[in-house]
Design a protein around this motif. Structure first.
Motif, PDB file in Angstrom:
ATOM      1  N   ASN A   1       0.783  -1.122   0.117  1.00 50.77           N
ATOM      2  CA  ASN A   1      -0.042   0.010   0.086  1.00 50.77           C
ATOM      3  C   ASN A   1       0.921   1.255  -0.088  1.00 50.77           C
ATOM      4  O   ASN A   1       0.508   2.164  -0.710  1.00 50.77           O
ATOM      5  CB  ASN A   1      -0.798   0.190   1.177  1.00 50.77           C
ATOM      6  N   ALA A   2       1.864   1.466   0.805  1.00 49.18           N
ATOM      7  CA  ALA A   2       2.776   2.443   0.748  1.00 49.18           C
ATOM      8  C   ALA A   2       3.418   2.672  -0.433  1.00 49.18           C
ATOM      9  O   ALA A   2       3.413   3.869  -0.897  1.00 49.18           O
ATOM     10  CB  ALA A   2       3.927   1.962   2.067  1.00 49.18           C
TER      11      ALA A   2
ATOM     12  N   ASP B   1       0.793   4.160  -2.865  1.00 55.75           N
ATOM     13  CA  ASP B   1       0.536   5.419  -2.386  1.00 55.75           C
ATOM     14  C   ASP B   1       1.613   6.338  -3.239  1.00 55.75           C
ATOM     15  O   ASP B   1       1.142   7.310  -3.905  1.00 55.75           O
ATOM     16  CB  ASP B   1       0.746   5.632  -1.010  1.00 55.75           C
ATOM     17  N   GLN B   2       2.846   5.780  -3.029  1.00 54.70           N
ATOM     18  CA  GLN B   2       3.894   6.458  -3.724  1.00 54.70           C
ATOM     19  C   GLN B   2       3.709   6.504  -5.277  1.00 54.70           C
ATOM     20  O   GLN B   2       3.841   7.660  -5.920  1.00 54.70           O
ATOM     21  CB  GLN B   2       5.359   5.792  -3.474  1.00 54.70           C
TER      22      GLN B   2
ATOM     23  N   ASN C   1       1.069   9.112  -6.095  1.00 56.96           N
ATOM     24  CA  ASN C   1       1.702  10.428  -5.894  1.00 56.96           C
ATOM     25  C   ASN C   1       2.247  10.844  -7.116  1.00 56.96           C
ATOM     26  O   ASN C   1       2.107  11.901  -7.918  1.00 56.96           O
ATOM     27  CB  ASN C   1       2.491  10.639  -4.835  1.00 56.96           C
TER      28      ASN C   1
ATOM     29  N   GLU D   1       3.462   2.686   7.821  1.00 59.04           N
ATOM     30  CA  GLU D   1       3.602   2.955   6.338  1.00 59.04           C
ATOM     31  C   GLU D   1       4.344   4.396   6.011  1.00 59.04           C
ATOM     32  O   GLU D   1       5.041   4.482   5.179  1.00 59.04           O
ATOM     33  CB  GLU D   1       2.253   2.799   5.618  1.00 59.04           C
TER      34      GLU D   1
ATOM     35  N   GLN E   1       7.422   5.425   3.658  1.00 63.23           N
ATOM     36  CA  GLN E   1       7.411   6.585   2.922  1.00 63.23           C
ATOM     37  C   GLN E   1       8.270   7.627   3.111  1.00 63.23           C
ATOM     38  O   GLN E   1       9.082   7.985   2.097  1.00 63.23           O
ATOM     39  CB  GLN E   1       6.016   7.005   2.723  1.00 63.23           C
TER      40      GLN E   1
END
Lengths: 570, 720
Positions: A270-271, A274-275, A278, B280, B284
């Motif tokens: 998920n991380a 997300d990246q 973005n 998370e 990031q």
């Protein structure tokens, strides 16, 4: 234990060239290459007894790479021809035949290898300096302001490869395409140092040759379904392109040599996603219209981009990366964030296209130095042969651009050169021998061997039992059909010389190539008007032929110099 | 009995082996030599005239052959030259030794050598000969080099003090070297190429370290390109790395460069550490930090004006991308040799330690003149314009050829040439033993010098010997008594010694020219020999008093052994005599760097001549015999070189002219242009003698049929 096995002793043979086996194998190889030579050369079908692909060819590169040569001497010969072909593409068979002839001709002369090698070297430098000199009577300047000579050059290459199976009309068509593809790779406003672009050959089999086409830009092959999904963009200005070389699939990149401990409940996927999203937002806000990725794009990112009317194409592959970089002017992006605005490039337009049964996504450049040549032919083997031929022709054109001269083809250069050498060695042997220890008789013997080696190369242009003649003024080659009646009046039987520069209406005298004739001075200094008037010349690449000549003589010298062969039997 | 048979067999076997090898190498020796084609088990073909390579390619099974090949390769490793000459010389030596045993068995000759024959037949003959060889090599050879040969030496340097090298003499040297190494249609071109390379790389301050650098990194300093004619080979300034740019950004002017050995991008965790991800967001943030950090490092590099990054490891995409954005060209995956070469060329080296990046401290940057892609036959290379130190200006050789095998041959030849030059630029230490004091050193020199004339006027020769003798007697009264008693003993020996001399000169008529000469002077020699003994003995005892004990012990061992072979019946007496009388002066001298002689067997003929003269003069039969055998074997080399020549340039003519010139003290005239290194020749001679010694000390070759590993071990023990 097997690694500790004592090595088997090697096999050592002295004077390898005198053995019957070597002579036989050499003559077999010679027969194979000679029979392939020229426009009427015979085709060879190469296939593996264990099945698989069958190759029909008459080109040295395909032929030699498929032949399994075991004898070391033959291996030297074939590798040196292959190396020549891989650097110059053309004149491979010429090199191979000349080399075989040179080796064969000096055997039985009874001269020491030292003498032969020394004299061969002198004769070679005589040839090279003549072919490079202003007075050379068998080379013509290439004029890049008109297509005539360039077309002749390409056409000569196409016609000398009969395995392409082209009709006359198809030959004309493909020649024009090749020339066009080549001209598209030359940058329009280049000052000083020119960096040529690239012609990509796109396969399109089972189509008529006439359907082949050249397009500026790059074609990316896609399935119909994929293509349908892409939304058409209508934009008046150029399209902004982002080209990624790193994966956009959401893999976690290299984490180092230590361990990474992930706590329970933390989802790295998920991380990363997300990246990626973005990144997508950044691309959208930067008004990118087209995202290309060498590797895989995550479906979510793809969808996100599509939603924002950005075309995303992945799995481009490493081969297209360089032309794409060049064409769009992008910097391949290796980062998942903070993309520098300088990294984006642009294309003029994109469209979809269908050729035969294949669908393509076509990127049209602003300034084209990259083009795609869609090449069609009826079957696989003929297509392969045609592709090789096209590559050869493109390479020859590049070489000609560097050295804007072409040699007269059709065997005329060889006969002319032989006549020149004969004349030179008779008239002025001292200047060739200089302070060497060789005698004039030795020089005559070797010069005769050298010239007849050159002449038998062109002799092998004739496969249908015809006769080959040479005229006593220009030293060009003329061929007569096999079944023609033997008459004294050659003028009626002959129409044009091998290269097409002269016709028989002139007052010429002819003699058989293989017969002994007195040395004469071949006319040097080609008149300019003669070149201008002739429209359908047969031409050869100067650079490739010069190198072929050098490699053939050097290799022959090398083989003649061998006194032992040591074969490692391990 | 068994062992002696085996010993005799071993020379015979060695000779047979050596003759086979000689047949192969003699076809490619000298300027008329031809090529040999070798195939590798992988199917590659290789062209070679390099003797060492040929011998290795044969994969010989015979144990003696393997030993010879090992000796050759260890010789080549240091000198880079002379493998073929090695075999030819060894073969001739073995032939000479074999001829002696053959003659012994000859009933006609038996009478002549009756007294010695008995002894020769004793089991240890080969061992004694090998010991005599060692003695010769360690004590006599250097002396002959220093005292007689050295006056013929030329120097490669135009001024010996500064060691400046002029192009023409280097050309002569290299041409002669490549004559025997590459195919004859290319040797001129290759030697010119080498010469150009040499002068382009050297500065006025360059010394031997440049040869070491080039020798060590030769692989990195040349690029092979197949498919082009040999004449396209050239030298390019700077360094060519055999890989392409990962990113190339054209740059002009002031280009700075750094070398890194680790990835620039910080990683999550280093080896041995643990990185715990709790959320998370943390992941990031870390990713973001890594990205920003990499970006910052690359920006910093740009601020330092760094435009080229050389890395010995593969850098991540991120680094490559930011390098491109910042206009920094990147070359990845440099080999460790390439890195160390660059670090040796550039001083101080622009090497960046890994921790420097975390602190953004990059101080070690180096300036390069240019950095651009180089396209050689449609393959791309990185071309760096490194600025060298004051001793080495970096240049690369691009070697072209139709086939890889030929390129490799040229590459090896060039490498060998650098090895040869490396040896040539070293001083060579010579240590030897003279059996006389300084005074007599000069007098014996006088004798040698005039050995030609002394036949006509033996009286003057006599006088000159006796005078110094008398002087020394006066000086060393305390030793006088002893010496006189031994002199008496010695007078008994003299006759048999002369006989032995006769025997030797009869027994070595392998070479007709030399034999004639020896026979001519034989009657005169008889006179001179008896006289000679006295001053020698006297002076030996003189020197004895000043010698350290340990040294004498060492030499004593050898001498004792040789004495045994000489006279079995007189053993105790002569041994004692030597014990007391053999005190030797150890001299050391050195041959200056850069000594050369004209090619065409000049070294061999000179050494042959002086060895014969020496042999005439020396009194120990082994020494005489060994010198004679070596002297005659030496002629085998020029004979092989002139094999194909006829008339004025044939070997007999050359030889007679040379000997005549030496006898009349005229300078030698060589028919060929070209020079060769004396050091190389000298090293060759000693290596061959060592190899021969090894062969002679083996009395039995035992074949063991067991696992190859065991066989191999045994072999290596034998060789050691």
């Amino acid at each position: 234990m097997s690694r500790l096995e004592a090595k088997k002793p090697s096999l050592c043979k002295s004077e390898p060239l005198t053995t019957e086996r070597v002579r036989t194998t050499l003559s077999v190889l010679k027969r194979i290459v000679t029979s392939c030579y020229g426009p009427s050369g015979r085709l060879k079908q190469l296939h593996n007894g264990f099945g698989g692909y069958v190759c029909t060819t008459s080109q040295s590169s395909a032929l030699l790479s498929h032949l399994l040569v075991t004898h070391p001497i033959l291996k030297i010969l074939t590798t040196s021809v292959q190396n020549h072909v891989s650097s110059f593409s053309d004149c491979g068979l010429f090199t191979a035949i000349l080399c075989c002839n040179l080796i064969e001709n000096v055997q039985g002369l009874g001269l020491t290898p030292t003498t032969v090698i020394r004299l061969n070297k002198h004769l070679l430098s005589l040839c090279i300096s003549y072919l490079k000199s202003e007075t050379c009577g068998c080379r013509i300047p290439v004029d890049f302001s008109s297509t005539q000579i360039l077309l002749c050059l390409v056409r000569s290459i196409l016609t000398s490869k009969p395995a392409c199976m082209l009709t006359r009309k198809e030959t004309e068509h493909v020649s024009a395409l090749i020339l066009r593809a080549f001209l598209l790779t030359i940058p329009e406003n280049a000052e000083g140092h020119i960096i040529l672009g690239k012609s990509l050959i796109v396969p399109l089999k089972d189509q008529r040759v006439i359907d082949s086409i050249v397009l500026p830009g790059i074609l990316i092959e896609m399935s119909e379904v994929q293509l349908m999904r892409l939304l058409p963009i209508k934009k008046s200005t150029a399209l902004k392109v982002a080209l990624f070389c790193t994966t956009l699939s959401g893999d976690i990149s290299d984490t180092g040599e230590g361990t990474v401990v992930v706590s329970y409940g933390v989802s790295l996927e998920n991380a990363v996603l997300d990246q990626l999203l973005n990144l997508g937002r950044q691309l959208v806000s930067d008004h990118v219209d087209l995202v290309l990725c060498q590797k895989v794009i995550h479906p979510s990112l793809k969808q996100f981009l599509n939603m924002h009317r950005v075309i995303a194409i992945d799995r481009i592959g490493v081969t297209l990366m360089e032309p794409l970089t060049k064409m769009t002017g992008t910097q391949p992006i290796g980062s998942l964030g903070s993309i520098s605005p300088n990294s984006y490039g642009s294309v003029k337009d994109v469209c979809t296209a269908k050729f035969g049964s294949k669908h393509f996504f076509h990127l049209i450049p602003n300034e084209a130095t990259i083009c795609s040549l869609l090449l069609c032919n009826r079957n696989d083997t003929a297509w392969d042969e045609l592709k090789l031929t096209c590559q050869t022709a493109l390479h020859v054109l590049q070489l000609t651009l560097k050295e804007p001269w072409a040699l007269l083809g059709g065997g005329c250069t060889e006969t002319h050169l032989a006549a020149y050498i004969r004349h030179k060695t008779h008239k002025d042997p001292e200047s060739i021998l200089k302070d060497d220890e060789c005698t004039q008789t030795e020089l005559q013997l070797i010069a005769e061997a050298f010239c007849s080696a050159l002449e038998s190369v062109v002799g092998s242009l004739e496969h249908d039992g015809g006769e080959i003649l040479t005229d006593m003024k220009y030293g060009h080659l003329w061929s007569v059909q096999a079944d023609s009646p033997c008459v004294a009046n050659w003028q009626d039987l002959l129409s044009q010389c091998g290269c097409g520069l002269y016709n028989s209406q002139e007052e010429l005298s002819w003699s058989f190539l293989r017969s002994t004739h007195h040395p004469f001075v071949p006319q040097t200094c080609l008149p300019h008007e003669a070149v201008g008037s002739a429209s359908n010349l047969t031409l050869d690449c100067l650079t490739a032929k010069l190198s072929g000549l050098q490699v053939a003589v050097e290799t022959a010298n090398l083989i003649l110099d061998l006194s032992y062969v040591i074969e490692d039997k391990n | 009995m068994l062992s002696s048979m085996a010993a005799a067999g071993s020379v015979k076997a060695a000779l047979q082996v050596a003759e086979v090898l000689e047949a192969i190498v003699s076809c490619c020796v000298g300027p008329e030599g031809r090529q040999v084609l070798c195939t590798k088990p992988t199917g590659e073909v290789l062209l070679s005239r390099n003797g060492g390579r040929l011998l290795e390619a044969l994969h010989l099974q015979h144990p003696i052959a393997r030993m010879i090949v090992d000796c050759v390769s260890s010789h080549l490793k240091t000198t880079g030259d002379g493998a073929k000459t090695f075999i030819i010389f060894l073969c001739h030596l073995l032939r000479g030794l074999h001829a002696i045993t053959d003659r012994e068995k000859d009933p006609l000759m038996y009478e002549n050598i009756q007294t010695h024959g008995r002894h020769w037949k004793n089991c240890c003959q080969w061992k004694f000969i090998s010991q005599a060889l060692v003695t010769f090599q360690t004590q006599i050879l250097d002396g002959i080099m220093d005292q007689y040969l050295s006056r013929h030496f030329l120097s490669i340097f135009s001024s010996a003090k500064e060691r400046t090298l002029c192009r023409s003499s280097l050309e002569l040297l290299l041409e002669a070297y490549f004559c025997g190494r590459v195919g004859r249609n290319n040797h001129k071109f290759i030697s010119q190429l080498m010469c150009d390379y040499f002068f382009k790389c050297m500065t006025c301050k360059s010394g031997i370290d440049v040869f070491e650098l080039v020798d060590d990194y030769f692989v990195e300093l040349n690029v092979g390109v197949t498919g082009l004619p040999v004449s396209d080979s050239r030298i390019i300034a700077g360094l060519v790395l055999q890989k392409d740019f990962s990113v190339y950004c054209p740059a002009d002017g002031d280009i700075r460069m750094v070398i890194v050995t680790e990835t620039i991008q910080p990683l999550f965790s280093t080896s041995g550490s643990e990185f715990i991800l709790n959320s998370e967001a943390q992941f990031q943030t870390s990713q973001f930090w890594i990205m920003e950090k990499t970006k910052a490092i690359m920006k910093h590099l740009r601020r330092q004006n760094v435009k080229l990054l050389l890395s010995s490891v593969k850098q991540p995409d991120l680094v490559i991308y930011y390098a491109g954005v910042n206009g920094i060209s990147v070359v990845e995956c440099l080999s460790s040799e390439e890195v160390s070469l660059i670090r040796r060329i550039i001083d101080p080296s622009p090497f960046v330690p890994p921790q420097a990046f975390s602190q953004c401290e990059i101080s070690n940057t180096a300036l390069v003149k240019f950095c651009k892609p180089l396209i050689l036959r449609s393959k791309r290379y990185v071309h760096l314009g490194l600025i060298g130190t004051c001793t080495f200006i970096p240049h690369c050789v691009v070697l072209c050829g139709p086939v890889q095998g030929l390129i490799e041959q040229h590459e090896n030849a060039l490498h060998g040439a650098f090895k040869m030059l490396r040896q040539l630029f070293k001083d060579l230490d010579l240590n030897y033993v003279t059996q006389t004091s300084d005074q007599n050193g000069t007098s014996s020199l006088f004798l040698y010098k005039n050995s030609g004339e002394s036949y006509q006027a033996p009286d003057t020769g006599k006088g000159s010997i006796q005078r110094p003798y008398q002087d020394t007697v006066v000086e060393n009264k305390d030793e006088l008594e002893k010496t006189q008693t031994y002199l008496k003993v010695h007078s008994n020996l003299v006759i048999s010694d002369v006989e032995l001399e006769t025997y030797i000169s009869y027994s070595t008529p392998t070479d007709t020219f030399q034999t004639d000469e020896t026979l001519k002077c034989l009657s005169l020699e008889r006179n001179r020999l008896t006289d000679d003994y006295e001053p020698l003995l006297k002076n030996n005892s003189t020197a004895y008093s000043t010698r350290g004990n340990n040294r004498i012990d060492i030499s004593y061992e050898n001498l004792q052994a040789t004495n045994i072979t000489r006279k079995g019946s007189m053993l105790p007496v002569s041994c004692k005599l030597q014990n007391m009388g053999t005190s030797q002066s150890y001299l050391s001298s050195s041959m200056p760097a850069g000594c050369v002689l004209p090619v065409g067997g000049n070294f061999e003929i000179l050494l042959h001549y002086y060895l014969l003269n020496y042999a005439k003069k020396c009194h120990q039969s082994e020494e005489t015999m060994v010198s004679m055998i070596i002297a005659n074997a030496l002629l085998g080399i020029p004979r092989a070189l002139y094999k194909s020549k006829t008339g004025k340039y044939s070997f007999p003519h050359i030889y007679i002219r040379a000997v005549h010139a030496l006898q009349t003290n005229q300078p030698l005239v060589s028919s060929q242009t070209g020079l060769e290194s004396v050091t190389g020749k000298y090293q060759l001679l000693t290596s061959v003698l060592q190899c021969l010694t090894k062969i002679l000390t083996i009395d039995l070759v035992i074949t063991v049929k067991r696992h190859p590993q065991k066989v191999h071990n045994q072999d290596s023990e034998d060789e050691l």
